[in-house]
Design an enzyme around this catalytic site. Structure first.
Site, PDB file in Angstrom:
ATOM      1  N   ASN A 158       0.840  -1.196   0.242  1.00 29.88           N
ATOM      2  CA  ASN A 158      -0.312   0.190   0.274  1.00 29.88           C
ATOM      3  C   ASN A 158       0.779   1.831   0.206  1.00 29.88           C
ATOM      4  OD1 ASN A 158       0.917  -0.110   2.055  1.00 29.88           O
ATOM      5  ND2 ASN A 158      -1.810  -0.130   2.917  1.00 29.88           N
ATOM      6  N   HIS A 161       3.544   5.004   4.496  1.00 36.50           N
ATOM      7  CA  HIS A 161       2.853   4.558   5.565  1.00 36.50           C
ATOM      8  C   HIS A 161       2.727   6.305   5.813  1.00 36.50           C
ATOM      9  CE1 HIS A 161       2.949   4.127   9.817  1.00 36.50           C
ATOM     10  NE2 HIS A 161       3.761   4.733  10.084  1.00 36.50           N
ATOM     11  N   GLU A 172       7.502   8.069  16.615  1.00 37.84           N
ATOM     12  CA  GLU A 172       8.754   7.015  15.784  1.00 37.84           C
ATOM     13  C   GLU A 172       8.907   8.112  14.608  1.00 37.84           C
ATOM     14  OE1 GLU A 172       4.260   6.354  12.375  1.00 37.84           O
ATOM     15  OE2 GLU A 172       3.607   5.125  13.740  1.00 37.84           O
TER      16      GLU A 172
HETATM   17  N1  UDP Z   1      -0.942  -4.544   6.156  1.00 38.92           N
HETATM   18  C1  UDP Z   1      -1.209  -6.127   6.348  1.00 38.92           C
HETATM   19  N2  UDP Z   1      -2.556  -6.482   5.673  1.00 38.92           N
HETATM   20  C2  UDP Z   1      -3.543  -6.310   6.621  1.00 38.92           C
HETATM   21  C3  UDP Z   1      -3.063  -5.249   7.792  1.00 38.92           C
HETATM   22  C4  UDP Z   1      -2.120  -4.842   7.611  1.00 38.92           C
HETATM   23  O1  UDP Z   1      -0.659  -6.193   4.979  1.00 38.92           O
HETATM   24  O2  UDP Z   1      -4.744  -6.907   6.728  1.00 38.92           O
HETATM   25  C5  UDP Z   1       0.277  -4.165   6.205  1.00 38.92           C
HETATM   26  C6  UDP Z   1      -0.042  -2.880   5.720  1.00 38.92           C
HETATM   27  O3  UDP Z   1       1.273  -2.552   4.661  1.00 38.92           O
HETATM   28  C7  UDP Z   1      -0.438  -2.260   6.629  1.00 38.92           C
HETATM   29  C8  UDP Z   1       0.395  -2.436   7.706  1.00 38.92           C
HETATM   30  O4  UDP Z   1       0.948  -4.029   7.742  1.00 38.92           O
HETATM   31  O5  UDP Z   1      -0.171  -0.374   6.268  1.00 38.92           O
HETATM   32  C9  UDP Z   1       0.525  -1.468   9.513  1.00 38.92           C
HETATM   33  O6  UDP Z   1      -0.926  -1.589   9.124  1.00 38.92           O
HETATM   34  P1  UDP Z   1      -2.204  -1.048   9.996  1.00 38.92           P
HETATM   35  O7  UDP Z   1      -3.558  -1.414  10.884  1.00 38.92           O
HETATM   36  O8  UDP Z   1      -1.259  -0.045  11.115  1.00 38.92           O
HETATM   37  O9  UDP Z   1      -2.501  -0.066   8.782  1.00 38.92           O
HETATM   38  P2  UDP Z   1      -2.410   1.794   8.756  1.00 38.92           P
HETATM   39  O10 UDP Z   1      -1.744   2.933   9.849  1.00 38.92           O
HETATM   40  O11 UDP Z   1      -0.731   1.816   7.567  1.00 38.92           O
HETATM   41  O12 UDP Z   1      -2.941   2.373   8.062  1.00 38.92           O
HETATM   42 MG    MG Z   2      -0.649   2.209  11.250  1.00 44.88          MG
END
Ligand code: UDP
Ligand code: MG
Length: 196
Positions: A158, A161, A172
């Site tokens: 995606n 970050h 962070e």
């Molecule tokens: N991620 C993944 N599968 C999932 C959920 C999260 O690969 O089912 C990865 C994705 O790259 C995501 C990161 O883990 O950006 C961190 O997850 P978070 O829930 O913190 O989402 P974010 O804050 O990045 O939107």
């Molecule tokens: Mg996150």
């Protein structure tokens, strides 16, 4: 030009009524100072910082420039920037709440597969606005116009970050940057993008 003149006029009036000692030189430059009528808390609000990282897929796909441009054009100020190969140790501290998740091993492979470009952006409401600009975690749900909604299709790749809270951002930023790597600099647009 008219907007600029109005800004100067408004600031002159503010200074007149506040009885501040600020000089006409700094009025013209329009640079923020810690003296005068502006309070520390006002400055803290407009100086919120967040951590944004272009993940390895974004770097490989040469999206770094476009992502930086979105934050610049929105009005945020870049105060830190570097490219690095992430270690598993740094990643486990960054994603400490996710290490038990079933997708975590794949997330480690993904995030260590190549360099990331990590940045600190500063400005009013930086954390929340950045999250809105980045879009939902799963690109399938992310709106068009967001980084994820425009450049990605699957949650495992995606592109970017963004810190999800001011407290998280602070942690962070400390994790990814040494203090001296962050620059406090005066941006000439500061007063035009925010009322101080
Ligand atoms: N991620 C993944 N599968 C999932 C959920 C999260 O690969 O089912 C990865 C994705 O790259 C995501 C990161 O883990 O950006 C961190 O997850 P978070 O829930 O913190 O989402 P974010 O804050 O990045 O939107
Ligand atoms: Mg996150």
């Amino acid at each position: 030009m008219i907007i600029f003149q109005r800004c100067i006029f408004k600031r002159v009036l503010q200074q007149f009524y506040a009885g501040s000692q600020e000089t006409s030189g700094s009025l013209l430059r329009g640079l923020p100072t810690l003296n005068g009528h502006r309070s520390e808390s006002n400055l803290a609000g407009v100086r919120e910082r967040t951590l944004i990282a272009v993940k390895p897929d974004g770097v490989q796909r040469r999206l770094v420039g476009q992502i930086i441009q979105r934050f610049e054009l929105r009005g945020f100020k870049l105060v830190g920037l570097k490219m690095l190969q992430v270690s598993e140790d740094l990643l486990s501290r960054h994603y400490s709440q996710l290490t038990g998740k079933p997708f975590y091993p794949d997330l480690v492979k993904y995030m260590t597969s190549g360099p990331v470009v990590v940045m600190v952006w500063e400005g009013y409401n930086a954390v929340q606005t950045s999250r809105a600009m980045v879009g939902l975690t799963n690109p399938a749900d992310a709106q068009a116009g967001t980084v994820r909604g425009d450049f990605s299709i699957h949650v495992s790749r995606n592109v970017v970050h963004a810190s999800d809270s001011p407290e998280g951002a602070q942690k962070e930023i400390q994790l990814w940057f040494q203090g001296q790597e962050l620059l406090n600099w005066d941006c000439c647009y500061h007063n035009i993008t925010c009322e101080l």
